[in-house]
Design an enzyme around this catalytic site. Structure first.
Site, PDB file in Angstrom:
ATOM      1  N   GLY A 188      41.214   7.446   5.151  1.00 44.30           N
ATOM      2  CA  GLY A 188      41.757   8.649   5.781  1.00 44.30           C
ATOM      3  C   GLY A 188      43.254   8.772   5.595  1.00 44.30           C
ATOM      4  CG  ASP A 189      45.515   5.713   7.015  1.00 44.74           C
ATOM      5  OD1 ASP A 189      45.339   6.493   7.963  1.00 44.74           O
ATOM      6  OD2 ASP A 189      45.294   4.498   7.082  1.00 44.74           O
TER       7      ASP A 189
END
Length: 307
Positions: free
Chosen positions: A248-249
Site C-alpha cells: 500500500g505504501d
C-alpha cells in the site's frame, strides 16, 4: 518537495523458518533487517523512482539510529527528531503462515511534538506532506489533524494513509489523497462493505466531502480511484505474492512519483497499482525496473466520467 512523516517507525526484523513451533527451539533459515514504517516505505520507494524527498518523524536509540543510517545509505534525506527510548522492533515470522509481533514505540513528549509542528510550519505552498502509519501510544489520535491544520494554512498538499479516528478526522481537512483499504473505507462510515456498489457509493461520498483523490486498495483485486471528474478501476497484475508489507505504501509512492512528473491521472493510477504489485511480488520494496515491467499488465477501466 515531498516530505514523508512517520510518527511510529520501526526496525522490521524478518525471520524465515521451515516451520515455527511455539514453546520449542526454532532455527531460522534466513533473517533480514529493514527500516520500517509506512512513511519510511514511501520515502524508500520514491527514491527508487528517482523522486527526491525528506523523511520526518521520531526516532530513538540504536534502532532509530539504524533507520537513519539505512536511509542515509540509500541517499534519502532525513530530518528526524530524536526522542528518549528505543524505536520499536517489529518481528515478522515467516513459516507456513506469517505471524507479526509489533513492539511498543518510545514515549513522545510535548516538546517533541512541538518540534515536529515547527518543521511542518516551515513547509511551503506546493510541497506535499505524506502522513502515513499508526500513532505511538503516547500521541493523541488528534495529532494528525493538528499537523493537517498547520499544513493547510501553508497550502501544502497532504496525503493520508492511516486508520481509525486519525483517518476519520483527516477527511475534514480535504486532503489531496486518501488511501484506505476496503475495510477502512467502511469504518469511515460505520458500515461493512461487501460489494463493488457499496465501494462506489462511499468512495463518492469522500469526494463530495472535499477529498481530492481517493485510492481504495483491494489487494490482489486491484484498486479503485475516485476523483471529481472520473472513477477508475484497475485490475492488478497476476503474480506470486511474496511480501504483504509495504504494498500500500508503494501505491502511494507510485502515484506521487507519476503525479510530480505531470503524468495524467490515469497514468498516475496505473503507476500506483504497478508499484504496489511489484512490491507484493518482491522480497523487499519494489524497484523502478520491476514497476515498469508490470505497467502494461495493469488494466484500467473508466467507470464514470463524474462523481
Amino acid at each position: 518537495m515531498i516530505y514523508t512523516c512517520t510518527l511510529n517507525p520501526s526496525v522490521d526484523y524478518v525471520v524465515k523458518a521451515q516451520q515455527i513451533e511455539l514453546g520449542k527451539l526454532n532455527r531460522a533459515t534466513k533473517t533480514a533487517y529493514f527500516p520500517g514504517g509506512k512513511g519510511i516505505n514511501v520515502s524508500r520507494v520514491l527514491k527508487r523512482l528517482h523522486v527526491h524527498n525528506i523523511a520526518l518523524g521520531f526516532i530513538g536509540g540504536f534502532t532509530g539510529q539504524f533507520i537513519a543510517d539505512e536511509l542515509k545509505r540509500e541517499h534519502i534525506l532525513t530530518d528526524f527528531i530524536t526522542v528518549p527510548g528505543q524505536t520499536r522492533l517489529n518481528i515478522k515470522l515467516k513459516g507456513e503462515k506469517e505471524t507479526e509481533i509489533n513492539g511498543e514505540g518510545p514515549i513522545i513528549g510535548d516538546e517533541h511534538k512541538e518540534a515536529l509542528i515547527a518543521k511542518i510550519n516551515q513547509l511551503k505552498k506546493g510541497d506535499i506532506l505524506v502522513l502515513a502509519g499508526s500513532l505511538p501510544p503516547s500521541v493523541d489520535d488528534t495529532f494528525y489533524a493538528t499537523m493537517m491544520e498547520e499544513a493547510k494554512k501553508r497550502r501544502v498538499a497532504v496525503v493520508v494513509d492511516t486508520s481509525g479516528n486519525a483517518l476519520e478526522q483527516a477527511v475534514a481537512y480535504e486532503p489531496f489523497l486518501l488511501k484506505p483499504n476496503q475495510m477502512e473505507l467502511g469504518e469511515l462510515f460505520g458500515v461493512s462493505i461487501h460489494s463493488r456498489h457499496q465501494m462506489l457509493e462511499y468512495g463518492k461520498k469522500l469526494i463530495n466531502n472535499g477529498v481530492q483523490h481517493v485510492i481504495v486498495s483491494l489487494a490482489g483485486d486491484g484498486a479503485i480511484l475516485f476523483h471529481k471528474d472520473v472513477i477508475l478501476v484497475a485490475q492488478a497484475p497476476k503474480g506470486i505474492v511474496k511480501n504483504s508489507v509495504g504494498a500500500g505504501d508503494s501505491m502511494v509512492a507510485g502515484f506521487l512519483a507519476a503525479y510530480v512528473n505531470e503524468a495524467s491521472l490515469e497514468e498516475a493510477f496505473r503507476y500506483s497499482v504497478a508499484a504496489g504489485s511489484a512490491t507484493a511480488f518482491s522480497e523487499d520494496l519494489c524497484t523502478e525496473e520491476e514497476v515498469h515491467r508490470l505497467l502494461d499488465e495493469v488494466k484500467i477501466i473508466r467507470m464514470e466520467d463524474r462523481v
